[in-house]
Each structure stands twice: as C-alpha cells, then as structure tokens.
Enzyme design. Sequence first.
Site, PDB file in Angstrom:
ATOM      1  N   LEU A 222       0.867  -1.187   0.000  1.00 12.34           N
ATOM      2  CA  LEU A 222       0.000   0.000   0.000  1.00 12.34           C
ATOM      3  C   LEU A 222       0.896   1.226   0.000  1.00 12.34           C
ATOM      4  CD1 LEU A 222      -2.566  -0.688   2.900  1.00 12.34           C
ATOM      5  CD2 LEU A 222      -3.034  -0.797   0.441  1.00 12.34           C
ATOM      6  N   HIS A 223       0.629   2.173  -0.878  1.00 13.58           N
ATOM      7  CA  HIS A 223       1.416   3.414  -0.797  1.00 13.58           C
ATOM      8  C   HIS A 223       0.679   4.628  -1.332  1.00 13.58           C
ATOM      9  CE1 HIS A 223       2.012   2.501  -5.022  1.00 13.58           C
ATOM     10  NE2 HIS A 223       2.394   3.752  -5.190  1.00 13.58           N
ATOM     11  N   ARG A 224      -0.524   4.444  -1.912  1.00 17.03           N
ATOM     12  CA  ARG A 224      -1.232   5.600  -2.483  1.00 17.03           C
ATOM     13  C   ARG A 224      -1.571   6.595  -1.369  1.00 17.03           C
ATOM     14  NH1 ARG A 224      -0.595   5.647  -7.224  1.00 17.03           N
ATOM     15  NH2 ARG A 224      -0.363   3.593  -8.107  1.00 17.03           N
ATOM     16  N   ARG A 257       6.902   5.738   2.522  1.00 16.81           N
ATOM     17  CA  ARG A 257       5.798   6.622   2.923  1.00 16.81           C
ATOM     18  C   ARG A 257       4.874   5.895   3.920  1.00 16.81           C
ATOM     19  NH1 ARG A 257       2.261  10.247   0.338  1.00 16.81           N
ATOM     20  NH2 ARG A 257       3.313  10.255  -1.652  1.00 16.81           N
ATOM     21  N   ASP A 300      -2.557  -1.543  -3.682  1.00 13.99           N
ATOM     22  CA  ASP A 300      -3.104  -0.383  -4.395  1.00 13.99           C
ATOM     23  C   ASP A 300      -2.153   0.043  -5.517  1.00 13.99           C
ATOM     24  OD1 ASP A 300      -1.036   0.866  -3.025  1.00 13.99           O
ATOM     25  OD2 ASP A 300      -2.334   2.122  -1.784  1.00 13.99           O
TER      26      ASP A 300
END
Length: 390
Positions: A222-224, A257, A300
């Site tokens: 996940l990084h969005r 992030r 994502d």
Amino acid sequence: MNSTEPGARLGPVLCVVGARPNFMKMAPILRALAAHQPAIPMLLVHTGQHYDKDMSDRLFEDLRLPRPDINLEVGSASHAVQTAEVMRRFEPLIDTHQPSCVVVVGDVNSTLACTLVAVKKGVPVAHVEAGLRSYDRAMPEEINRILTDQVADRLYTTERSAQDNLAREGISAERVCFAGNVMIDSVVFGRSHARNPAQTLKACGVAPSVLDHPRGYGVVTLHRPSNVDHPETLRALLQVLAEVASRLPLVFALHPRTRGNIEKFDGASLIDPARMVLLPPQGYLEMLGLMAGATVVLTDSGGLQEETTALGVPCLTLRENTERPITVSQGTNILVGRDRKAILQGVDDILGGQGKRGRVPELWDGHAAERIAADLWQWLTARAAQTPRA
Ligand code: UD1
C-alpha cells in the site's frame, strides 16, 4: 553507419526513469533498443525521484539495467518542487545531447516533467504506457498521464481500451501504437530468477515458518496517498488487514511513505507480528517470488495489478477504480476499495477456491519492447528524412 542512411542523422534517444515503477518498464526497452539492427543510440537518464538503495539501486541490479549515464539527483519534495526541479535539471541535457527523441514511461512526476521540457524545446517524445485512465483526477498520476499524452508525439499502449481513452481526448489514432505491456516483458525476463520467498524472509531476519500455513500466505503493498496519508483511513485499513491475517498470514512490503505513516499514526499497535510480517521495500526478484507463491495479493499498486494478472495470482485492489481495466475484465484482479466486507468476502472466496482465474491479455507476451524499438526506429527515421537537422 553510412552517412547517407537515414539513421545516420539521429541523435541519441534519451530514456528517462525516475521512480521505482519506471525501472521494470525501461529495462526491456533499453535491451530492445540495443539489440535493434541497426542499433539505436541511447542515454539513460535517472532523475533521482527515488534514491534509496531499496527503492532504486537494488532494482537496477535485479533488472540488469545499466548504470544511468546521467543522474539528476532531484530527491523528494512537494509535487510542484519535485516536478520543477526535474524540469530545471533536465533542460540542459537537451542542449548538450541534441537527442532525436525522449522516451518516457508510466505516470510519475518525472514522466510529465521531462515531457514538458522536451516538447517545448521541439524534441519529440515517445510515451510508453499511454492512454491509461482511472478517471479520478484526485490521483496525481492521472494528471501526469493526461498531460503527458496530450503533448507527446508517439504513444505506445498496453491495452486496447487505452486507444479509446486517447480518441476521447482528441488524440489522433496515427499517433498511437498498440505495442503490448513492457512491464510483462520484465516478468517474463525475471521469472526464472525469482527469489525463493523463504530466502527473502530469512534475508530480512524473519522466520520463514510464517509461509508454511496450510492456506499459504498473502502479499500486501500500500502506498497511495489516498490510502496511507490520513490516520483514520490507514488505521481502518490496518484493522481490516488484521482480520485478513487471522485467516492467512500476510507479508507486507512497506513503501517508505507507508512505514513513516504507520509510525506517525500509531498503527504498529494494530499489527500482530506473528500474523503480519513487515518487510522493507523489496527487490524486483524478491517481489516476483513472493507474488508468484502467494494465495492472494492485496494492493493499491498499478504494477502489481498487472503482474498478478500475468502470473495468474488472484489480486484484490484496495482502490475504487483502476486505470488498467483489462486486469479486471480479463485478468485476476477485483476492485474491493476500502470496504471491509468486500475485502473479507474477496479473501474468503479465494480461500474457498472461488478465486478469479483470468487469462493473460493480448500482447502481454514478453515482446512489447521489441515492437516498440522497431516502431520507434521507423518513426524516427521517417521524421529525420522529412526534417533534416540544421
Ligand atoms: C511515486 C509515484 C507513484 C508510484 C510510486 C512508487 C508520482 C506522483 N508518484 O510515488 O506513481 O506508484 O512512486 O513507489 O510520481 N522516499 C524515500 N526514499 C525514496 C523515495 C521516496 O524514503 O527513494 C519517501 C520520501 O519520504 C517521499 C515519499 O517516500 O516523500 C514519497 O516519495 P515520492 O517520490 O514523492 O512519491 P511516491 O509516493 O513514492
């Protein structure tokens, strides 16, 4: 080369990479340009948008990418500053190298920044992975895609729906070439060298026994910004993932992030390390091995949606939309958004043997880059014949 041949007048092709998802797209293109007869002169430019060893150097090694000829070392900043900094540092390269063309891939800030610089200096741009649209303008990548495609000269698409999107934006079919998916060229190239998942965990100091569960294991990325930048959203997602992890163990490869935000929003307390293993960003071959062996991938990422389709592994995408609809219509991908019920239902279906099988889409065959190199040569030599260099 004989100076009367059309290609003799070509300056180098400047091939631009900036961030992690660019590297697996550019590696096969560079190989195909080098193998093309006659060879197409090229220079590899890394903008330095991603700079950590885990986010950049390791992938260069795994993908056998040559060292960049030029590194602009822009690093992290706000979107405006990062984009502006790439533009400022890329412009002198055009003057110095007088390229015949700039090749950009994907949808990151570096893609748009280098495109803007080149077209304003009269240098044609080829965009690989053109025409994908999520129709969600809150995604920074969507803005990069739309603007890059509007001004780029040659557009290479990965699926037929992309050409329809471009036509809707008034882009003539003459500028578009359906070449297939270079990302899958890298999957085909890397698959036989993919690292064993147990070795990957061991190398990260994690007991590999977590992979021995009778239901196998799931992989998470996940990084969005829309999923990980807000405390309530990220914490809610971690809670759902904990529920998934009670069904089968999860291996979560963390983008910097995401790692930072889990710490900042006190998300670590929601993670049971015996059921959900946290890893640093993985190399390309480690990730390929982890995905290929997984029961399910929850993500994502745009790239993972395509790679799981090529590998035939069920994928649940934690987004409301996708710019890669063929992964849903033909591949193994299902959009579940952030909806707890849909995520758990998707996992239960897969565990109950009802996972989507899917098939590999047209021209996702490991040869997209060769088609691009052949087309690019023809297109560039035709242009050079029409517009002699001063
Ligand atoms: C970028 C791309 C996104 C792509 C993603 C893959 C844009 C708009 N976004 O997002 O499309 O899916 O890369 O990773 O271009 N950081 C590091 N080390 C690095 C790079 C970044 O620690 O090597 C950290 C920095 O704190 C930075 C944050 O990660 O602020 C985000 O990096 P950035 O390049 O701004 O965007 P990504 O979220 O990685």
